[in-house]
Design a protein around this motif. Structure first.
Motif, PDB file in Angstrom:
ATOM      1  N   CYS A   2       0.808  -1.220   0.000  1.00 15.23           N
ATOM      2  CA  CYS A   2       0.000   0.000   0.000  1.00 15.23           C
ATOM      3  C   CYS A   2       0.837   1.263   0.000  1.00 15.23           C
ATOM      4  CB  CYS A   2      -0.968  -0.005   1.171  1.00 15.23           C
ATOM      5  SG  CYS A   2      -2.406  -1.052   0.841  1.00 15.23           S
ATOM      6  N   ILE A   3       2.129   1.146   0.178  1.00 13.41           N
ATOM      7  CA  ILE A   3       3.011   2.292  -0.034  1.00 13.41           C
ATOM      8  C   ILE A   3       4.387   1.754  -0.408  1.00 13.41           C
ATOM      9  CG2 ILE A   3       3.612   2.488   2.424  1.00 13.41           C
ATOM     10  CD1 ILE A   3       3.824   5.556   1.885  1.00 13.41           C
ATOM     11  N   VAL A   4       4.999   2.402  -1.408  1.00 11.30           N
ATOM     12  CA  VAL A   4       6.308   1.998  -1.893  1.00 11.30           C
ATOM     13  C   VAL A   4       7.107   3.247  -2.230  1.00 11.30           C
ATOM     14  CG1 VAL A   4       7.603   0.745  -3.661  1.00 11.30           C
ATOM     15  CG2 VAL A   4       5.359  -0.100  -2.937  1.00 11.30           C
ATOM     16  N   ALA A   5       8.367   3.272  -1.828  1.00 12.37           N
ATOM     17  CA  ALA A   5       9.332   4.261  -2.315  1.00 12.37           C
ATOM     18  C   ALA A   5      10.377   3.493  -3.109  1.00 12.37           C
ATOM     19  CB  ALA A   5       9.971   5.029  -1.169  1.00 12.37           C
ATOM     20  N   PHE A   6      10.705   4.003  -4.288  1.00 11.97           N
ATOM     21  CA  PHE A   6      11.488   3.240  -5.258  1.00 11.97           C
ATOM     22  C   PHE A   6      12.587   4.125  -5.836  1.00 11.97           C
ATOM     23  CE2 PHE A   6      12.042   1.983  -9.773  1.00 11.97           C
ATOM     24  CZ  PHE A   6      12.438   0.660  -9.596  1.00 11.97           C
TER      25      PHE A   6
END
Length: 255
Positions: A2-6
């Motif tokens: 539900c949340i991703v930093a890439f």
């Protein structure tokens, strides 16, 4: 998830770093991170009901992570599982192995980041099907549209960017950024929001809730030579950590 930093090609040492939380009903059974027997090059958790995954890597040089996309109606259970997209893409076999020929409208709304070879792409199924090649830098996904992220997403992006700027050696440290329980008031959440009963407590990076909350935090880091690690920390409905898995892997060196 539900949340991703890439982070893609955003650091001289790291080709890719991805961090994110999977938020799901605690009652939904899932298998923890492991190397799959059917495809021993695939490392991922597995949804015990639908059989797909939410985040994974393949030693053939692929990565994928998906988030649900709110604001386009209630999920329709008869649609194909979004986890099947990731499973087939990562395995390199199956109906959805070739995303370019897949109709995203067959699935409930989603955002998806994939990496194959030397290219990272962000995919979205609503309001239209589109796939955009990502430039080097730090990018983020949550449950909002790609062009209108929820406020928690830029905050997590900044945490990852700061870690890269500090030139640190241990990706495990990024788990701390995924444990942030701060919430945002409903009016600050970018439109369109999720179901009202999930706000504002479910607008935090880490959701502590006995019914629906953060089930696991994951860190994936791959260096320029192709050496990689994936770390998963799992949580009980109380929010307490109950287990951790860490696997090493290698990608083909494309440099």
């Amino acid at each position: 998830m539900c949340i991703v930093a890439f982070a893609w090609k955003a650091h001289p040492r790291w080709k890719m770093v991805a961090i994110g939380n999977r938020d799901e009903l605690h009652a939904r059974p899932a298998e923890s991170l492991h190397r799959w027997e059917t495809y021993d090059h695939l490392l991922a958790g597995r949804d015990a009901i639908a059989g797909g995954t939410w985040l994974g890597v393949s030693e053939e040089g692929r990565f994928a992570v998906v988030t649900n996309l709110y604001g386009f109606g209630a999920p329709q259970p008869e649609r194909a599982s979004r986890g099947d997209l990731l499973r087939d893409f990562l395995a390199g076999h199956g109906r959805y192995a070739d995303l370019a020929s897949t109709q995203y409208a067959d699935f409930n709304p989603f955002n998806l980041i994939t990496v194959e070879g030397d290219q990272a792409i962000i995919h979205s199924s609503r309001p239209r099907q589109e796939s955009i090649v990502l430039e080097p830098g730090v990018h983020g996904l949550s449950n909002g549209p790609v062009d209108s992220p929820w406020p928690k997403s830029p905050h997590l992006n900044a945490q990852l960017d700061a870690w890269l700027a500090a030139d640190r050696d241990h990706p495990e440290q990024l788990l701390d950024s995924l444990s942030d329980p701060r919430t945002f008031e409903p009016e600050t959440v970018s439109s369109p929001p999720g179901p009202t009963e999930l706000e504002p407590q479910h607008s935090a990076i880490f959701i502590r809730n006995p019914a629906y909350g953060t089930r696991c935090s994951t860190v994936v880091a791959i260096d320029q030579a192709g050496g990689g690690m994936i770390l998963e920390r799992r949580f009980a409905p109380s929010g307490e950590a109950i287990g951790e898995s860490k696997l090493s892997f290698s990608w083909p060196n494309s440099t």
